[in-house]
Design a protein around this motif. Sequence first.
Motif, PDB file in Angstrom:
ATOM      1  N   SER A 134       3.253   1.144  -4.876  1.00 26.98           N
ATOM      2  CA  SER A 134       3.554   0.654  -3.528  1.00 26.98           C
ATOM      3  C   SER A 134       4.854  -0.127  -3.534  1.00 26.98           C
ATOM      4  CB  SER A 134       2.421  -0.229  -3.008  1.00 26.98           C
ATOM      5  OG  SER A 134       2.242  -1.346  -3.846  1.00 26.98           O
ATOM      6  N   ARG A 135       5.404  -0.227  -2.354  1.00 27.11           N
ATOM      7  CA  ARG A 135       6.633  -0.980  -2.161  1.00 27.11           C
ATOM      8  C   ARG A 135       6.519  -1.722  -0.830  1.00 27.11           C
ATOM      9  NH1 ARG A 135      12.564   1.255  -1.001  1.00 27.11           N
ATOM     10  NH2 ARG A 135      13.633  -0.717  -1.207  1.00 27.11           N
ATOM     11  N   PHE A 136       6.740  -3.021  -0.893  1.00 25.71           N
ATOM     12  CA  PHE A 136       6.680  -3.864   0.295  1.00 25.71           C
ATOM     13  C   PHE A 136       8.111  -4.084   0.769  1.00 25.71           C
ATOM     14  CE2 PHE A 136       3.124  -4.733  -2.478  1.00 25.71           C
ATOM     15  CZ  PHE A 136       2.061  -4.505  -1.621  1.00 25.71           C
ATOM     16  N   MET A 137       8.359  -3.804   2.047  1.00 22.76           N
ATOM     17  CA  MET A 137       9.730  -3.748   2.514  1.00 22.76           C
ATOM     18  C   MET A 137      10.118  -4.796   3.540  1.00 22.76           C
ATOM     19  SD  MET A 137       9.413   0.276   2.828  1.00 22.76           S
ATOM     20  CE  MET A 137      10.794   1.116   2.102  1.00 22.76           C
ATOM     21  N   HIS A 138       9.154  -5.354   4.232  1.00 22.15           N
ATOM     22  CA  HIS A 138       9.476  -6.281   5.303  1.00 22.15           C
ATOM     23  C   HIS A 138       8.246  -7.152   5.554  1.00 22.15           C
ATOM     24  CE1 HIS A 138      11.758  -7.565   8.809  1.00 22.15           C
ATOM     25  NE2 HIS A 138      10.735  -7.308   9.597  1.00 22.15           N
ATOM     26  N   PRO A 139       8.409  -8.460   5.743  1.00 24.37           N
ATOM     27  CA  PRO A 139       7.240  -9.308   5.979  1.00 24.37           C
ATOM     28  C   PRO A 139       6.570  -9.004   7.321  1.00 24.37           C
ATOM     29  CG  PRO A 139       9.263 -10.595   6.141  1.00 24.37           C
ATOM     30  CD  PRO A 139       9.657  -9.219   5.713  1.00 24.37           C
ATOM     31  N   VAL A 140       5.263  -9.197   7.341  1.00 29.69           N
ATOM     32  CA  VAL A 140       4.468  -9.023   8.552  1.00 29.69           C
ATOM     33  C   VAL A 140       3.961 -10.400   8.957  1.00 29.69           C
ATOM     34  CG1 VAL A 140       2.396  -7.939   9.508  1.00 29.69           C
ATOM     35  CG2 VAL A 140       3.840  -6.672   7.900  1.00 29.69           C
ATOM     36  N   GLU A 141       4.088 -10.710  10.226  1.00 23.87           N
ATOM     37  CA  GLU A 141       3.779 -12.048  10.724  1.00 23.87           C
ATOM     38  C   GLU A 141       2.720 -11.992  11.818  1.00 23.87           C
ATOM     39  OE1 GLU A 141       7.681 -13.112  12.090  1.00 23.87           O
ATOM     40  OE2 GLU A 141       8.316 -13.736  10.087  1.00 23.87           O
ATOM     41  N   PRO A 142       2.098 -13.143  12.106  1.00 27.60           N
ATOM     42  CA  PRO A 142       1.138 -13.180  13.218  1.00 27.60           C
ATOM     43  C   PRO A 142       1.796 -12.679  14.501  1.00 27.60           C
ATOM     44  CG  PRO A 142       1.067 -15.232  11.983  1.00 27.60           C
ATOM     45  CD  PRO A 142       2.232 -14.445  11.444  1.00 27.60           C
ATOM     46  N   GLY A 143       1.046 -11.889  15.246  1.00 23.39           N
ATOM     47  CA  GLY A 143       1.560 -11.293  16.471  1.00 23.39           C
ATOM     48  C   GLY A 143       2.032  -9.865  16.279  1.00 23.39           C
ATOM     49  N   ASP A 144       2.260  -9.459  15.020  1.00 19.12           N
ATOM     50  CA  ASP A 144       2.687  -8.092  14.743  1.00 19.12           C
ATOM     51  C   ASP A 144       1.508  -7.126  14.852  1.00 19.12           C
ATOM     52  OD1 ASP A 144       5.316  -8.837  14.255  1.00 19.12           O
ATOM     53  OD2 ASP A 144       5.094  -8.821  12.062  1.00 19.12           O
ATOM     54  N   SER A 145       1.804  -5.895  15.154  1.00 16.91           N
ATOM     55  CA  SER A 145       0.832  -4.806  15.147  1.00 16.91           C
ATOM     56  C   SER A 145       1.298  -3.802  14.100  1.00 16.91           C
ATOM     57  CB  SER A 145       0.780  -4.162  16.533  1.00 16.91           C
ATOM     58  OG  SER A 145      -0.102  -3.068  16.522  1.00 16.91           O
ATOM     59  N   VAL A 146       0.470  -3.584  13.094  1.00 18.42           N
ATOM     60  CA  VAL A 146       0.813  -2.659  12.012  1.00 18.42           C
ATOM     61  C   VAL A 146       0.169  -1.306  12.295  1.00 18.42           C
ATOM     62  CG1 VAL A 146       0.729  -2.213   9.529  1.00 18.42           C
ATOM     63  CG2 VAL A 146       0.884  -4.562  10.360  1.00 18.42           C
ATOM     64  N   LYS A 147       0.979  -0.274  12.257  1.00 18.12           N
ATOM     65  CA  LYS A 147       0.500   1.100  12.405  1.00 18.12           C
ATOM     66  C   LYS A 147       0.535   1.749  11.035  1.00 18.12           C
ATOM     67  CE  LYS A 147       1.753   5.469  14.616  1.00 18.12           C
ATOM     68  NZ  LYS A 147       2.741   6.104  15.524  1.00 18.12           N
ATOM     69  N   TYR A 148      -0.645   2.141  10.538  1.00 17.68           N
ATOM     70  CA  TYR A 148      -0.756   2.806   9.249  1.00 17.68           C
ATOM     71  C   TYR A 148      -0.805   4.310   9.463  1.00 17.68           C
ATOM     72  CZ  TYR A 148      -2.158  -1.756   7.400  1.00 17.68           C
ATOM     73  OH  TYR A 148      -2.192  -3.068   7.038  1.00 17.68           O
ATOM     74  N   VAL A 149      -0.027   5.033   8.698  1.00 20.83           N
ATOM     75  CA  VAL A 149      -0.020   6.497   8.748  1.00 20.83           C
ATOM     76  C   VAL A 149      -0.242   6.993   7.327  1.00 20.83           C
ATOM     77  CG1 VAL A 149       1.333   8.560   9.293  1.00 20.83           C
ATOM     78  CG2 VAL A 149       1.635   6.476  10.668  1.00 20.83           C
ATOM     79  N   VAL A 150      -1.273   7.811   7.125  1.00 26.76           N
ATOM     80  CA  VAL A 150      -1.528   8.387   5.803  1.00 26.76           C
ATOM     81  C   VAL A 150      -1.564   9.901   5.920  1.00 26.76           C
ATOM     82  CG1 VAL A 150      -2.757   6.356   4.962  1.00 26.76           C
ATOM     83  CG2 VAL A 150      -4.057   8.235   5.941  1.00 26.76           C
ATOM     84  N   ILE A 151      -0.969  10.550   4.929  1.00 27.02           N
ATOM     85  CA  ILE A 151      -0.909  12.012   4.889  1.00 27.02           C
ATOM     86  C   ILE A 151      -1.359  12.466   3.504  1.00 27.02           C
ATOM     87  CG2 ILE A 151       0.590  14.041   5.028  1.00 27.02           C
ATOM     88  CD1 ILE A 151       2.390  12.374   6.906  1.00 27.02           C
ATOM     89  N   ARG A 152      -2.296  13.378   3.477  1.00 21.96           N
ATOM     90  CA  ARG A 152      -2.787  13.938   2.215  1.00 21.96           C
ATOM     91  C   ARG A 152      -1.835  15.035   1.760  1.00 21.96           C
ATOM     92  NH1 ARG A 152      -9.031  15.606   1.533  1.00 21.96           N
ATOM     93  NH2 ARG A 152      -9.111  15.589  -0.736  1.00 21.96           N
ATOM     94  N   ARG A 153      -1.462  14.957   0.489  1.00 27.72           N
ATOM     95  CA  ARG A 153      -0.574  15.947  -0.116  1.00 27.72           C
ATOM     96  C   ARG A 153      -1.398  16.944  -0.922  1.00 27.72           C
ATOM     97  NH1 ARG A 153       3.266  15.507   3.167  1.00 27.72           N
ATOM     98  NH2 ARG A 153       4.258  13.500   3.228  1.00 27.72           N
TER      99      ARG A 153
END
Length: 143
Positions: free
Chosen positions: A84-103
């Motif tokens: 995994s790689r973390f690229m940007h901090p997530v803060e209160p008030g943010d909405s995270v959209k997770y997208v997963v794709i099976r290879r």
Amino acid sequence: MRAERILPYAKPWILIDQVTELKGGTQAVAVKQISSSDFYLQGHFPAHSIYPGMLLLEGIRQTIACVFLQEGTAAVWKESEVSSRFMHPVEPGDSVKYVVIRRPSGMHAAQFDGEGWVGDNKVIQARIAYRKEEEANEANARQ
């Protein structure tokens, strides 16, 4: 659909709020609203709260679990490798959209690419590999 209707976890450890898309064992999209009242934000960090990166990774795992649960194979798979790689901090008030794709990865393996997005900013990317339970047990016995 609400995540607690799909996932076999108990609150507060359901780390996705809603599953917005499930496509035939190959793809899923889920959303998590980050709230300042989430207990895991208290003290992380006191002057400037950020959502813990490992919980972002767990959000991707739980989104993948929805794919396995939809196809009825969740008990068969065991996680075998994570990057995994973390690229940007997530803060209160943010909405995270997770997208997963099976290879494509064969009968005894499953591999997913996952991403988390806040707006146009990618906050996490991960690749998680799984092996069928009997394959994982044989590999552990050889070690």
